[in-house]
Design a protein around this motif. Structure first.
Motif, PDB file in Angstrom:
ATOM      1  N   ARG A 156      46.131  37.393  44.871  1.00 29.85           N
ATOM      2  CA  ARG A 156      44.755  36.881  44.870  1.00 29.85           C
ATOM      3  C   ARG A 156      44.054  37.281  43.576  1.00 29.85           C
ATOM      4  O   ARG A 156      44.005  38.466  43.211  1.00 29.85           O
ATOM      5  CB  ARG A 156      43.982  37.398  46.075  1.00 29.85           C
ATOM      6  CG  ARG A 156      42.498  37.035  46.041  1.00 29.85           C
ATOM      7  CD  ARG A 156      41.853  37.048  47.402  1.00 29.85           C
ATOM      8  NE  ARG A 156      42.332  35.924  48.215  1.00 29.85           N
ATOM      9  CZ  ARG A 156      41.785  35.558  49.385  1.00 29.85           C
ATOM     10  NH1 ARG A 156      40.747  36.226  49.866  1.00 29.85           N
ATOM     11  NH2 ARG A 156      42.272  34.539  50.061  1.00 29.85           N
ATOM     12  N   HIS A 157      43.518  36.282  42.889  1.00 29.88           N
ATOM     13  CA  HIS A 157      42.768  36.508  41.647  1.00 29.88           C
ATOM     14  C   HIS A 157      41.297  36.228  41.906  1.00 29.88           C
ATOM     15  O   HIS A 157      40.944  35.153  42.407  1.00 29.88           O
ATOM     16  CB  HIS A 157      43.288  35.572  40.547  1.00 29.88           C
ATOM     17  CG  HIS A 157      42.398  35.497  39.352  1.00 29.88           C
ATOM     18  ND1 HIS A 157      42.303  36.516  38.422  1.00 29.88           N
ATOM     19  CD2 HIS A 157      41.541  34.530  38.923  1.00 29.88           C
ATOM     20  CE1 HIS A 157      41.444  36.172  37.479  1.00 29.88           C
ATOM     21  NE2 HIS A 157      40.966  34.970  37.758  1.00 29.88           N
ATOM     22  N   THR A 158      40.451  37.193  41.581  1.00 34.96           N
ATOM     23  CA  THR A 158      39.007  37.014  41.683  1.00 34.96           C
ATOM     24  C   THR A 158      38.425  37.066  40.277  1.00 34.96           C
ATOM     25  O   THR A 158      38.494  38.102  39.602  1.00 34.96           O
ATOM     26  CB  THR A 158      38.367  38.098  42.563  1.00 34.96           C
ATOM     27  OG1 THR A 158      38.946  38.053  43.864  1.00 34.96           O
ATOM     28  CG2 THR A 158      36.861  37.875  42.688  1.00 34.96           C
ATOM     29  N   GLY A 159      37.886  35.950  39.840  1.00 36.97           N
ATOM     30  CA  GLY A 159      37.350  35.874  38.491  1.00 36.97           C
ATOM     31  C   GLY A 159      37.520  34.480  37.926  1.00 36.97           C
ATOM     32  O   GLY A 159      37.949  33.552  38.618  1.00 36.97           O
ATOM     33  N   SER A 160      37.201  34.326  36.653  1.00 38.23           N
ATOM     34  CA  SER A 160      37.204  33.009  36.025  1.00 38.23           C
ATOM     35  C   SER A 160      38.622  32.511  35.784  1.00 38.23           C
ATOM     36  O   SER A 160      39.587  33.282  35.742  1.00 38.23           O
ATOM     37  CB  SER A 160      36.438  33.060  34.702  1.00 38.23           C
ATOM     38  OG  SER A 160      37.226  33.678  33.705  1.00 38.23           O
ATOM     39  N   ASP A 161      38.734  31.201  35.573  1.00 37.09           N
ATOM     40  CA  ASP A 161      40.029  30.612  35.271  1.00 37.09           C
ATOM     41  C   ASP A 161      40.585  31.118  33.941  1.00 37.09           C
ATOM     42  O   ASP A 161      41.800  31.102  33.725  1.00 37.09           O
ATOM     43  CB  ASP A 161      39.912  29.079  35.219  1.00 37.09           C
ATOM     44  CG  ASP A 161      40.017  28.445  36.596  1.00 37.09           C
ATOM     45  OD1 ASP A 161      40.087  29.198  37.591  1.00 37.09           O
ATOM     46  OD2 ASP A 161      40.012  27.201  36.683  1.00 37.09           O
ATOM     47  N   ALA A 162      39.703  31.563  33.050  1.00 36.49           N
ATOM     48  CA  ALA A 162      40.161  32.085  31.765  1.00 36.49           C
ATOM     49  C   ALA A 162      41.063  33.297  31.940  1.00 36.49           C
ATOM     50  O   ALA A 162      41.884  33.600  31.080  1.00 36.49           O
ATOM     51  CB  ALA A 162      38.960  32.450  30.895  1.00 36.49           C
ATOM     52  N   GLN A 163      40.916  34.000  33.070  1.00 39.96           N
ATOM     53  CA  GLN A 163      41.707  35.200  33.313  1.00 39.96           C
ATOM     54  C   GLN A 163      42.926  34.939  34.205  1.00 39.96           C
ATOM     55  O   GLN A 163      43.697  35.846  34.489  1.00 39.96           O
ATOM     56  CB  GLN A 163      40.816  36.267  33.954  1.00 39.96           C
ATOM     57  CG  GLN A 163      39.648  36.691  33.062  1.00 39.96           C
ATOM     58  CD  GLN A 163      38.490  37.285  33.859  1.00 39.96           C
ATOM     59  OE1 GLN A 163      38.080  36.744  34.877  1.00 39.96           O
ATOM     60  NE2 GLN A 163      37.959  38.394  33.377  1.00 39.96           N
ATOM     61  N   LEU A 164      43.098  33.677  34.623  1.00 43.85           N
ATOM     62  CA  LEU A 164      44.235  33.345  35.479  1.00 43.85           C
ATOM     63  C   LEU A 164      45.569  33.537  34.760  1.00 43.85           C
ATOM     64  O   LEU A 164      46.560  33.938  35.381  1.00 43.85           O
ATOM     65  CB  LEU A 164      44.128  31.891  35.948  1.00 43.85           C
ATOM     66  CG  LEU A 164      43.422  31.639  37.272  1.00 43.85           C
ATOM     67  CD1 LEU A 164      43.252  30.138  37.488  1.00 43.85           C
ATOM     68  CD2 LEU A 164      44.184  32.256  38.434  1.00 43.85           C
ATOM     69  N   ALA A 165      45.597  33.237  33.472  1.00 43.07           N
ATOM     70  CA  ALA A 165      46.855  33.348  32.730  1.00 43.07           C
ATOM     71  C   ALA A 165      47.411  34.761  32.801  1.00 43.07           C
ATOM     72  O   ALA A 165      48.631  34.955  32.930  1.00 43.07           O
ATOM     73  CB  ALA A 165      46.644  32.941  31.274  1.00 43.07           C
ATOM     74  N   GLY A 166      46.530  35.773  32.759  1.00 46.26           N
ATOM     75  CA  GLY A 166      46.988  37.156  32.852  1.00 46.26           C
ATOM     76  C   GLY A 166      47.598  37.470  34.205  1.00 46.26           C
ATOM     77  O   GLY A 166      48.587  38.201  34.304  1.00 46.26           O
ATOM     78  N   ALA A 167      47.024  36.900  35.269  1.00 48.34           N
ATOM     79  CA  ALA A 167      47.559  37.106  36.615  1.00 48.34           C
ATOM     80  C   ALA A 167      48.936  36.467  36.757  1.00 48.34           C
ATOM     81  O   ALA A 167      49.854  37.049  37.344  1.00 48.34           O
ATOM     82  CB  ALA A 167      46.595  36.538  37.648  1.00 48.34           C
TER      83      ALA A 167
END
Length: 309
Positions: A251-262
């Motif tokens: 589960r990622h909570t935050g902007s799509d800009a930070q999805l790549a890191g997840a």
């Protein structure tokens, strides 16, 4: 050399390192505060207090550290939210969008909007054009990924038995920067078919890494759960299925800009250590809460990797 003398020589470097770390923490605290108070009046006095820096120097410190003025950074975030509301939330009047994003009047909003995009808010709503915005959007995403990275642990990954799910899909093919146009088309189809996110789960199927794939070859599916096959239609919506099976979920909570890191964490760290193998099905997201319905820092996305039994 005596140990105490050697320690004396090393001490200034250690203090310098600690000072740099403290400085960075205070700067990042400002970015986090902006995210959580974007709908408020974010003055330089207010932000300098958050950073615990002198208000007479804060604007220069922010500009030197992040490469952009604090006022401009706030303006870009508010403008992005306003753009998404204009394009994707037609039930909201322009004046309400202006006031919700900190503009004193629709006239002030229109001037700022036209200066940045070359279109009035009404013109953009009628025919969204994202090209002029792409450089600014990429810059925001770069700031978030560079200065606000998310950290994950293997314990953050859980396992679920995902049920077979029929989905209606709009296949976006082409430059990632044109994705908003496909999103708008898909939203229009969902509205016509009375399938809002509140009654139909929202998914994305991710075939390619936008950083490694030529823009013309980029593939990304926009999908909504349906209970019956979708008939042939003018919107180009097609039928697909997410197969049943075990999945690893982060589960990622935050902007799509930070999805790549997840996603990188799942592939480069968790997967090799898990010793699990992947099924022949693409990475997919389930959108739990979506911008601009919620602020970017409150967006929730579940990231799924399909596993072999």
């Amino acid at each position: 050399m005596r140990n105490d003398a050697r320690l004396f020589i090393l001490q200034p470097a250690r203090e310098k390192s600690l000072s740099k770390s403290c400085y960075q923490t205070r700067m990042l605290r400002v970015l986090q505060y902006i995210d959580t108070h974007l709908d408020e009046d974010l003055t330089l006095d207010c932000l300098s207090e958050v950073a615990a820096f002198s208000k007479f120097h804060f604007h220069r410190q922010f500009s030197e550290y992040f490469g952009v003025a604090a006022f401009r950074y706030v303006q870009l975030l508010k403008l992005r939210k306003a753009m998404y509301e204009l394009a994707f939330r037609h039930h909201k009047q322009v004046i309400n969008i202006a006031l919700d994003n900190g503009y004193e009047s629709s006239e002030a909003f229109s001037r700022a909007f036209k200066k940045s995009l070359g279109l009035s808010p009404a013109q953009f709503r009628k025919q969204p054009q994202w090209d002029n915005w792409q450089n600014s959007n990429l810059t925001i995403n770069h700031w978030r990924e560079q200065y606000m990275p998310m950290t994950y642990q293997n314990s953050d990954v859980r396992f679920v038995n995902f049920p077979e799910t029929r989905i209606a899909v709009l296949e976006h093919r082409g430059a990632p920067g044109l994705l908003p146009n496909s999103i708008l088309r898909f939203i229009t189809w969902r509205k016509l078919n009375k399938l809002p996110p509140s009654v139909s789960a929202t998914f994305n199927l991710i075939y390619d890494d936008p950083e490694q794939t030529p823009a013309a070859d980029f593939r990304f599916d926009l999908a909504a759960a349906v209970t019956a096959p979708v008939a042939e239609n003018e919107y180009g919506i097609v039928n697909k299925i997410i197969p049943a099976g075990e999945c690893a979920v982060l589960r990622h909570t935050g902007s799509d800009a930070q999805l790549a890191g997840a996603v990188r964490f799942l592939y480069s760290s968790w997967l090799p250590q898990s010793q699990r193998s992947l099924r022949d099905f693409p990475l997919f997201f389930q959108r739990i809460s979506i911008f601009p319905d919620v602020p970017e820092h409150q967006m929730v996305t579940d990231i799924f990797l399909s596993l072999q039994e």
